[in-house]
Design an enzyme around this catalytic site. Structure first.
Site, short mmCIF file in Angstrom:
data_model
loop_
_atom_site.label_atom_id
_atom_site.label_comp_id
_atom_site.label_asym_id
_atom_site.label_seq_id
_atom_site.Cartn_x
_atom_site.Cartn_y
_atom_site.Cartn_z
N PRO A 14 6.67 9.19 -28.59
CA PRO A 14 7.86 8.52 -28.03
C PRO A 14 7.46 7.31 -27.20
CG PRO A 14 7.41 10.58 -26.86
CD PRO A 14 6.36 10.45 -27.92
N ASP A 189 3.32 6.40 -23.65
CA ASP A 189 3.77 7.64 -24.27
C ASP A 189 4.62 8.40 -23.26
OD1 ASP A 189 3.97 10.26 -25.23
OD2 ASP A 189 1.96 10.24 -26.12
N HIS A 190 5.90 8.54 -23.56
CA HIS A 190 6.83 9.11 -22.57
C HIS A 190 6.62 10.62 -22.37
CE1 HIS A 190 9.94 8.88 -19.74
NE2 HIS A 190 10.81 8.14 -20.39
N ARG A 191 5.78 11.24 -23.21
CA ARG A 191 5.46 12.64 -22.95
C ARG A 191 4.49 12.76 -21.78
NH1 ARG A 191 3.13 13.95 -28.79
NH2 ARG A 191 2.20 11.94 -28.26
#
Ligand code: CAO
Length: 286
Positions: A14, A189-191
């Site tokens: 993401p 990376d939005h994780r």
């Protein structure tokens, strides 16, 4: 060649991209001067090695950006291997410069040139394209203002830079000055990373560059550059032939002892910003 990887990374990760800009006016003047002095040696330094140094300084402050995601585990790396996107007849390649923290600007420049040539000739070996902890993708030699770089998994972030341009800046809304401005596009990376951290990363990265300044007033001092007035990456270039651009390590101790591999006289440093009162020693939340 890279199409399958790019597709997988785009689909699986993401992505969010945070844009910012850095004032490189003074750094560009330093780079031009440095290249004049290096003319006879055949070495030509571009902006990218300085970006790599600024990246390392920023990654040290924000370690979650210098990491990989292994299942649910985030693996923080305590080494700084920086990849750079290279445009080749066979498409995009990402050679990796290992241990950027311990290399000077000229060493990075030479290695980048060698790796870019190998990439263009299709001769890069797998180990020269692996093990990166962070990537910089520079379109600065071509154009554009902002773009969304795709993260090079298993890394968790990537910095895109575009062509610098002159822009009017004002700090008080009344007066203004033309400043050479470098557009930054950080994908993350939005994780792993959230938006506030990404914005802080960009601000810190830009500040490393913006506050870069020669150490002192004399000719010898002008070859010494500080990246980040009060923070990690301090580059010192002493006497002309082989510039020694070094980094003052983080952590305690007398700063002269912390200058890695440099032949710098204490009096050179003392005429510059008060390195003894903080360079490389202070955690500053920019
Ligand atoms: N702003 C203004 N000018 C810039 C600049 C910037 N941010 N970055 C580089 N330039 C200038 C250089 O100073 C040089 O100018 P002179 O010839 O007048 O000195 C010129 O642009 C060419 O630079 P360069 O591209 O050869 O050198 P580099 O070190 O900046 O980059 C490399 C090397 C290998 C990264 C580059 O050649 C390349 O392949 N870039 C493309 C990367 C890419 O494809 N990214 C996209 C990935 S996503 O698909």
């Amino acid at each position: 060649i890279s199409g399958a990887n790019l597709h997988r990374n785009w689909v699986v990760i993401p992505h969010v991209t945070t844009h910012d800009e850095a004032d490189i006016t003074d750094l560009e003047a330093f780079r031009v001067q440095m290249n004049k002095e290096l003319e006879k040696s055949g070495v030509k330094v571009s902006m990218l090695p300085f970006m790599m140094k600024a990246a390392v300084a920023t990654l040290k402050k924000f370690p979650e950006f210098n990491a990989s995601l292994d299942g649910d585990a985030l693996v923080l790396k305590n080494y700084w291997h920086i990849g750079f996107a290279a445009d080749t007849p066979n498409g995009l390649m990402v050679p990796v410069i290992r241990d950027v923290d311990s290399k000077n600007i000229v060493e990075i420049t030479k290695e980048m040139g060698d790796l870019a040539k190998l990439a263009r000739d299709g001769k890069l070996k797998p180990d020269q394209m692996s093990g990166g902890t962070f990537t910089i993708s520079s379109l600065g030699g071509i154009g554009g203002i902002y773009f969304t770089p795709i993260i090079n998994a298993p890394e968790v972030s990537i910095m895109g830079v575009c062509k610098s341009y002159w822009k009017q800046h004002s700090s008080d809304g009344k007066t203004s000055a033309w400043r050479l401005t470098l557009p930054l596009s950080l994908s993350w990376d939005h994780r792993v990373i959230d938006g506030a951290a990404a914005a802080r990363f960009n601000v810190h990265f830009a500040r490393q560059i913006m506050e870069a300044q020669p150490l002192g007033k004399t000719r010898a001092h002008q070859r010494a550059l500080v990246i980040g007035k009060r923070n990690a990456a301090v580059c010192v270039d002493e006497f002309a032939q082989l510039p020694e651009l070094v980094e003052i390590a983080r952590g305690g101790g007398d700063h002269h002892g912390d200058v890695l591999g440099a032949r710098v006289r204490p009096e050179d440093l003392n005429e510059g910003p008060r390195l003894d009162q903080g360079a490389g020693l202070v955690e500053e939340d920019h």
